[in-house]
Scaffold this motif. Structure first.
Motif, mmCIF file in Angstrom:
data_model
loop_
_atom_site.group_PDB
_atom_site.id
_atom_site.type_symbol
_atom_site.label_atom_id
_atom_site.label_comp_id
_atom_site.label_asym_id
_atom_site.label_seq_id
_atom_site.Cartn_x
_atom_site.Cartn_y
_atom_site.Cartn_z
ATOM 1 N N LEU A 177 0.826 -1.214 0.000
ATOM 2 C CA LEU A 177 0.000 0.000 0.000
ATOM 3 C C LEU A 177 0.857 1.260 0.000
ATOM 4 O O LEU A 177 0.509 2.254 -0.635
ATOM 5 N N GLU A 178 2.005 1.201 0.694
ATOM 6 C CA GLU A 178 2.952 2.324 0.662
ATOM 7 C C GLU A 178 3.451 2.543 -0.766
ATOM 8 O O GLU A 178 3.497 3.677 -1.260
ATOM 9 N N ALA A 179 3.815 1.470 -1.441
ATOM 10 C CA ALA A 179 4.291 1.562 -2.822
ATOM 11 C C ALA A 179 3.192 2.078 -3.748
ATOM 12 O O ALA A 179 3.442 2.942 -4.604
ATOM 13 N N GLN A 180 1.974 1.587 -3.556
ATOM 14 C CA GLN A 180 0.849 2.019 -4.396
ATOM 15 C C GLN A 180 0.635 3.517 -4.268
ATOM 16 O O GLN A 180 0.452 4.212 -5.264
ATOM 17 N N LYS A 181 0.662 4.010 -3.062
ATOM 18 C CA LYS A 181 0.449 5.436 -2.809
ATOM 19 C C LYS A 181 1.602 6.276 -3.377
ATOM 20 O O LYS A 181 1.375 7.307 -4.003
ATOM 21 N N THR A 182 2.827 5.821 -3.184
ATOM 22 C CA THR A 182 4.006 6.562 -3.631
ATOM 23 C C THR A 182 4.113 6.611 -5.146
ATOM 24 O O THR A 182 4.467 7.644 -5.718
ATOM 25 N N TYR A 183 3.812 5.507 -5.819
ATOM 26 C CA TYR A 183 4.081 5.396 -7.256
ATOM 27 C C TYR A 183 2.837 5.285 -8.141
ATOM 28 O O TYR A 183 2.980 5.078 -9.345
ATOM 29 N N ASP A 184 1.644 5.420 -7.585
ATOM 30 C CA ASP A 184 0.410 5.317 -8.359
ATOM 31 C C ASP A 184 0.388 4.002 -9.159
ATOM 32 O O ASP A 184 0.412 3.998 -10.382
ATOM 33 N N ILE A 185 0.351 2.911 -8.437
ATOM 34 C CA ILE A 185 0.416 1.575 -9.042
ATOM 35 C C ILE A 185 -0.987 1.025 -9.268
ATOM 36 O O ILE A 185 -1.846 1.109 -8.395
ATOM 37 N N ASP A 186 -1.207 0.472 -10.453
ATOM 38 C CA ASP A 186 -2.433 -0.236 -10.769
ATOM 39 C C ASP A 186 -2.276 -1.666 -10.233
ATOM 40 O O ASP A 186 -1.605 -2.501 -10.844
ATOM 41 N N MET A 187 -2.839 -1.923 -9.080
ATOM 42 C CA MET A 187 -2.662 -3.215 -8.425
ATOM 43 C C MET A 187 -3.300 -4.358 -9.227
ATOM 44 O O MET A 187 -2.820 -5.483 -9.179
ATOM 45 N N LYS A 188 -4.351 -4.075 -9.979
ATOM 46 C CA LYS A 188 -5.015 -5.124 -10.763
ATOM 47 C C LYS A 188 -4.130 -5.621 -11.910
ATOM 48 O O LYS A 188 -4.268 -6.755 -12.354
ATOM 49 N N LYS A 189 -3.223 -4.770 -12.403
ATOM 50 C CA LYS A 189 -2.319 -5.161 -13.487
ATOM 51 C C LYS A 189 -0.940 -5.582 -12.976
ATOM 52 O O LYS A 189 -0.057 -5.899 -13.758
ATOM 53 N N SER A 190 -0.771 -5.581 -11.671
ATOM 54 C CA SER A 190 0.524 -5.893 -11.076
ATOM 55 C C SER A 190 0.591 -7.350 -10.636
ATOM 56 O O SER A 190 -0.430 -8.048 -10.586
#
Length: 175
Positions: A109-122
């Motif tokens: 979640l830290e990485a998602q917030k920092t880098y705007d990660i699309d978790m569904k495609k990760s």
């Protein structure tokens, strides 16, 4: 625009498992790690390492020891023209009750917030069920569990794919 990411556990995925690894002299890469990461990059993925490091809380090594090894590790990837976007770790012990130690999703979640990660495609590639649980809790459903030398209970695992090594990941991750 959100990015797609391959999250990698360190010990057992990138390198051979050594209890409380903190010395460069004891670090041995898993065969095929660099080739796998090159293929991920060609597919447009960023790479982030997420690793539990309870040896810090237990006093086996210091945060500085961990950072020295991590800088060396990232430099080894750079020499192969592979950029590691980040390396995030949990320095807490299992009893600390933090939100970052896998199976909790805090590092993701830290990485998602920092880098705007699309978790569904990760994707998450780990060697323990706690890696898979943390990924799922953070919204990542694309999961690979590698055995890298230990037995996996496929019947009770939530992973979508099971491989003997990261070397085989290009058979699964196509885009």
């Amino acid at each position: 625009m959100a990015i797609k990411t391959i999250f990698l556990d360190r010990d057992g995925v990138i390198n051979h498992e050594v209890n409380y690894l903190h010395k460069i002299s004891e670090f041995k890469f898993i065969d095929g790690i660099f080739e796998a990461c090159i293929s991920f990059k060609k597919l447009g993925y960023q790479i982030i390492i997420v690793s539990n490091q309870s040896g810090i809380a237990r006093g086996y090594y210091s945060e500085d020891d961990y950072q020295i090894l991590t800088r060396w590790l990232i430099d080894q990837f750079k020499e192969k023209r592979i950029n590691i976007l980040d390396s995030i770790h949990c320095p807490h012990s299992p009893d600390d009750g933090c939100n970052c130690r896998k199976p909790m999703p805090g590092m993701f979640l830290e990485a998602q917030k920092t880098y705007d990660i699309d978790m569904k495609k990760s994707w998450m590639i780990g060697d323990k069920e706690t890696d898979i649980q943390a990924a799922i809790a953070s919204g990542i459903s694309n999961t690979i569990l590698v055995s890298s030398g230990h037995i996996i209970d496929k019947e009770s695992s939530s992973a979508h794919f099971f491989l003997t090594s990261i070397k085989e990941s290009s058979q699964v991750i196509k885009n």
